[in-house]
Design a protein around this motif. Structure first.
Motif, PDB file in Angstrom:
ATOM      1  N   ASP A  41       0.839  -1.196   0.000  1.00 10.09           N
ATOM      2  CA  ASP A  41       0.000   0.000   0.000  1.00 10.09           C
ATOM      3  C   ASP A  41       0.877   1.251   0.000  1.00 10.09           C
ATOM      4  O   ASP A  41       1.937   1.286   0.640  1.00 10.09           O
ATOM      5  N   THR A  42       0.434   2.262  -0.707  1.00 12.85           N
ATOM      6  CA  THR A  42       1.197   3.508  -0.746  1.00 12.85           C
ATOM      7  C   THR A  42       1.070   4.263   0.582  1.00 12.85           C
ATOM      8  O   THR A  42      -0.017   4.303   1.177  1.00 12.85           O
ATOM      9  N   PRO A  43       2.149   4.890   1.050  1.00 11.86           N
ATOM     10  CA  PRO A  43       2.057   5.736   2.234  1.00 11.86           C
ATOM     11  C   PRO A  43       1.544   7.135   1.922  1.00 11.86           C
ATOM     12  O   PRO A  43       1.316   7.934   2.830  1.00 11.86           O
ATOM     13  N   ASN A  44       1.346   7.451   0.644  1.00 16.57           N
ATOM     14  CA  ASN A  44       0.921   8.786   0.237  1.00 16.57           C
ATOM     15  C   ASN A  44      -0.471   9.101   0.767  1.00 16.57           C
ATOM     16  O   ASN A  44      -1.402   8.293   0.615  1.00 16.57           O
ATOM     17  N   ASN A  45      -0.651  10.287   1.351  1.00 21.67           N
ATOM     18  CA  ASN A  45      -1.934  10.617   1.959  1.00 21.67           C
ATOM     19  C   ASN A  45      -3.029  10.863   0.938  1.00 21.67           C
ATOM     20  O   ASN A  45      -4.211  10.926   1.294  1.00 21.67           O
ATOM     21  N   GLY A  46      -2.662  10.988  -0.329  1.00 26.67           N
ATOM     22  CA  GLY A  46      -3.656  11.115  -1.384  1.00 26.67           C
ATOM     23  C   GLY A  46      -3.963   9.801  -2.072  1.00 26.67           C
ATOM     24  O   GLY A  46      -4.761   9.759  -3.009  1.00 26.67           O
ATOM     25  N   GLY A  47      -3.311   8.719  -1.614  1.00 27.06           N
ATOM     26  CA  GLY A  47      -3.561   7.407  -2.192  1.00 27.06           C
ATOM     27  C   GLY A  47      -2.923   7.193  -3.549  1.00 27.06           C
ATOM     28  O   GLY A  47      -3.357   6.327  -4.321  1.00 27.06           O
ATOM     29  N   VAL A  48      -1.860   7.950  -3.871  1.00 22.53           N
ATOM     30  CA  VAL A  48      -1.247   7.903  -5.198  1.00 22.53           C
ATOM     31  C   VAL A  48      -0.125   6.866  -5.249  1.00 22.53           C
ATOM     32  O   VAL A  48       0.715   6.788  -4.347  1.00 22.53           O
ATOM     33  N   TYR A  49      -0.115   6.092  -6.328  1.00 27.45           N
ATOM     34  CA  TYR A  49       0.970   5.168  -6.666  1.00 27.45           C
ATOM     35  C   TYR A  49       1.623   5.656  -7.957  1.00 27.45           C
ATOM     36  O   TYR A  49       0.973   6.287  -8.785  1.00 27.45           O
TER      37      TYR A  49
END
Length: 296
Positions: free
Chosen positions: A142-150
């Motif tokens: 899972d991405t750690p990005n707070n916007g859910g971006v991969y």
């Protein structure tokens, strides 16, 4: 708020939703690799806004680009490696060895197979449009990005360089193509490029996106309401930070003016222009950043 057809005053043409095909489109200059990459499902069908229901649903596709003109170049023939990371490229999310994440491109510029990866090769599908293979990106975390971006990266295997300046897990941005996607996150943040001539929106024209890492990709303006494409070249799920859009004169479109997302006019030199685009944090809500190109 996403699908407005008003053109900024810097462009000085009326809005329209007609279609004009280019004579022969060519990619903008300065790209290190021809062709494009993009995420799809296993069948090669574009997925609306690059938003997927599950990580297993995301496949890699490659070639001249969706809705590219017939003469547009594909990826150069050879062997490529790929990775999935967070938007910065610093956090490697792919969980298997890079030797398992390889594929070949044939002389027609599309993905052929994953044979270089041997027994640990990723699953593949078949693109019903160009006959090439699609490559499943899973497994990845899972991405750690707070916007859910991969972010998916593709680079020629011979260009992997773990000592290269600014490399991201041995992928060097200037040799890489990238595309962003989201999983189970419906926030819409994108950069859209439109080409206008005599008040008519034109399809099949190329724009190059350079992401916040310095990697790049090419997309073409298209009319495809099924994926909310209304005469734009789409760069979906663009991460927070400063990106740049590069456009160049192409057959049927000699650039006269380019409007940035804030409505200001970009400088056009020798038929080319570069527009910086600063993308806000995705948690601030939906946002489409428009770049409008006027042609004669």
């Amino acid at each position: 708020m996403k699908r407005m057809f008003a053109i900024p005053s810097a462009i000085l043409v009326a809005a329209a939703t007609l279609w004009v095909a280019p004579a022969t489109a060519a990619p903008p200059p300065g790209t290190q690799l021809s062709g494009a990459i993009f995420t799809t499902d296993a069948s090669g069908v574009p997925v609306n806004l690059n938003i997927y229901d599950a990580k297993e649903d995301v496949y890699l596709n490659g070639g001249p680009g969706i809705n590219a003109p017939d003469d547009a170049a594909g990826l150069p023939a050879g062997t490529y490696s790929f990775q999935v990371t967070d938007p910065s490229g610093k956090v490697l999310l792919s969980s298997d060895a890079v030797a398992c994440r390889q594929f070949t491109v044939n002389d027609s510029g599309v993905i052929q197979d994953t044979s270089p990866s041997g027994a640990c090769a990723h699953a593949t599908g078949l693109d019903g449009e160009d006959g090439g293979a699609t490559v499943q990106l899973f497994p990845y975390a899972d991405t750690p990005n707070n916007g859910g971006v991969y972010k998916v990266w593709v680079t020629p295997t011979e260009k992997l360089d773990c000592n290269g300046n600014g490399n991201k897990n041995c992928f060097v941005p200037r040799y890489s193509k990238t595309d962003n996607f989201k999983v189970r996150s419906d926030m819409i943040v994108e950069i859209d490029v439109r080409f206008w001539k005599n008040g008519v929106a034109m399809d099949g024209y190329a724009a190059t996106w350079v992401d916040t890492n310095g990697a790049h990709n090419i997309k073409y303006s298209e009319w495809n309401p099924a994926v909310l494409a209304f005469h734009e070249a789409h760069f979906e799920a663009t991460e927070e930070g400063t990106h740049s859009i590069h456009v160049a004169s192409q057959p049927g479109c000699s650039i006269t003016a380019v409007a940035a997302p804030d409505g200001s006019a970009a400088r056009v030199r020798g038929g080319t222009a570069m527009v910086p685009v600063t993308v806000a944090d995705h948690t601030e809500g939906d946002h489409t950043y428009w770049v409008d190109v006027a042609c004669k």
